[in-house]
Design a protein around this motif. Structure first.
Motif, short mmCIF file in Angstrom:
data_model
loop_
_atom_site.label_atom_id
_atom_site.label_comp_id
_atom_site.label_asym_id
_atom_site.label_seq_id
_atom_site.Cartn_x
_atom_site.Cartn_y
_atom_site.Cartn_z
N LYS A 25 0.84 -1.40 0.10
CA LYS A 25 0.10 -0.04 0.03
C LYS A 25 0.99 1.18 -0.07
O LYS A 25 0.73 2.19 -0.91
N THR A 26 1.73 1.19 1.06
CA THR A 26 2.75 2.52 1.09
C THR A 26 3.40 2.75 -0.17
O THR A 26 3.64 3.84 -0.73
N THR A 27 4.27 1.57 -0.67
CA THR A 27 4.97 1.73 -1.94
C THR A 27 4.12 2.16 -3.06
O THR A 27 4.54 3.12 -3.78
N LEU A 79 -3.31 9.77 1.63
CA LEU A 79 -3.41 9.69 2.90
C LEU A 79 -2.96 7.97 3.43
O LEU A 79 -3.51 7.30 2.84
N ASP A 80 -1.86 8.20 4.17
CA ASP A 80 -1.24 6.71 4.43
C ASP A 80 -1.69 6.50 5.91
O ASP A 80 -1.06 7.02 6.74
N GLU A 81 -2.61 5.86 6.17
CA GLU A 81 -3.09 5.39 7.53
C GLU A 81 -2.85 6.64 8.49
O GLU A 81 -2.48 6.67 9.52
N PRO A 82 -3.87 7.67 8.26
CA PRO A 82 -3.78 8.73 8.84
C PRO A 82 -4.27 8.86 10.23
O PRO A 82 -3.87 9.60 11.10
MG LIG Z 1 2.16 1.15 4.92
#
Ligand SMILES: [Mg+2]
Ligand SMILES: Nc1ncnc2c1ncn2[C@@H]1O[C@H](COP(=O)(O)OP(=O)(O)O)[C@@H](O)[C@H]1O
Length: 311
Positions: free
Chosen positions: A41-43, A157-160
């Motif tokens: 996901k983050t990638t 938004l990354d796991e905000p």
């Molecule tokens: Mg991640």
């Protein structure tokens, strides 16, 4: 399509973190990337934001190939997990920070824009407070205001909400959804929390091991999971073998009845959950779970022989 991910792939040494991802996102859509830790996901988000170069594939925004643009040249802003606020600055300085590098804003225009953003996220009275003195939810709002002041075409938004407690998470996700609707911004929201994804998304992209497993509306994905992985990941599911057939059935779709349905079982455990009670019912060698609403529950007892009905 507004934002297109085409064959997006990222290889790190011997790990393929993201493998041939294809997604088309409409303008104003809120799309969640949902999947277990390490699924990529983050990638994916970093490739969209420009912080990582794809090994292969393209990112197209509003018809323009932005795959090789530097992050600051893209009309995209990212809110990271940690917010990354400037601790030595007050709220309005944090929110206005990005405008310093935009020459079209005079001092006065910048100040007005900051006020407008603070008003939007409900922090007008906190303009001069140091950000370290704010609560988690307020810091989160500062991070949003700081991202939105740049008028991005896409907000990532990354796991905000991962640093917030359960109650505040729910409150903040409602706020985000409202804000997103109001300003109609295109948003990609990374989470590993299925309830969060179900409640705010227009569409959900389910990922596992660097690949997309299913894309669909929350209701699609919940009621029509493509396989066991999706069914398990997005909620609870019973896997029940009936002869040759295997049924995937949600606990809320099972009813307990005294009438003969041809499916007989024995209650071996029950857990009161408030709005419903979960009954553990043994059918032959298999145990299934049935969530019975507290409103309709006739309070079956452990040891009782019952029939079940699929709804
Ligand atoms: Mg991640
Ligand atoms: N900079 C990196 N170098 C090597 N491997 C990485 C790097 N970043 C991520 N990975 C690996 O890529 C995979 C996907 O990671 P990530 O995108 O962070 O997953 P998620 O955000 O879904 O938890 C994981 O196996 C992770 O260990």
């Amino acid at each position: 399509m507004y934002l297109q991910l085409q064959n997006l792939t990222k290889q790190f040494d011997n790990i393929t973190a993201v493998n041939d991802m294809n997604v088309n996102i409409k303008k104003g859509e809120l799309v969640s990337l949902l999947g277990p830790s390490g699924c990529g996901k983050t990638t994916t988000l970093k490739m969209i934001g420009g912080f990582l170069k794809p090994t292969r594939g393209k990112v197209i925004l509003d018809g323009i190939d932005i795959t090789n643009l530097e992050p600051e040249k893209r009309p995209i802003t990212t809110v990271f997990q940690s917010y990354a606020l400037f601790p030595h600055m007050n709220v309005q300085e944090n929110v206005g920070y990005g405008l310093k590098y935009r020459k079209q804003y005079s001092k006065k225009a910048a100040r007005e824009k900051v006020d407008e953003m603070l008003d939007m996220v409900g922090l007008k009275d906190f303009a001069r407070q140091n950000v370290t003195k704010l609560s988690g939810g307020q810091q989160q709002r500062v991070a949003f205001a700081r991202a939105l002041i740049l008028n991005p075409k896409v907000l990532l938004l990354d796991e905000p909400f991962s640093n917030l407690d359960a109650k505040l998470r729910v409150k903040m996700r409602n706020e985000i959804k409202e804000l997103q609707k109001k300003i109609q911004i295109t948003m990609i929201f990374v989470t590993h929390d299925q309830e969060e994804a179900l409640s705010i998304s227009d569409r959900i992209v389910i990922m596992n091991d660097g690949v997309i497993v299913q894309i669909g509306s929350p209701k699609d994905i919940y009621t029509n999971p493509k396989n066991q992985f999706v069914a398990d990941f997005i909620g609870r599911v019973n896997t029940l073998k009936l002869g040759e057939k295997t049924l995937l059935i949600r606990p809320e779709n099972i009813a307990i009845t005294s009438e003969d349905t041809g499916h007989n079982g024995k209650i071996i455990q029950k857990q009161y959950m408030g709005p419903y009670t979960t009954y553990f019912i043994k059918i032959g060698e298999q145990t299934i779970q049935a969530d019975i609403s507290s409103i309709t529950d006739e309070a079956w007892e452990i040891g009782e022989s019952v029939n079940i009905k699929f709804m």
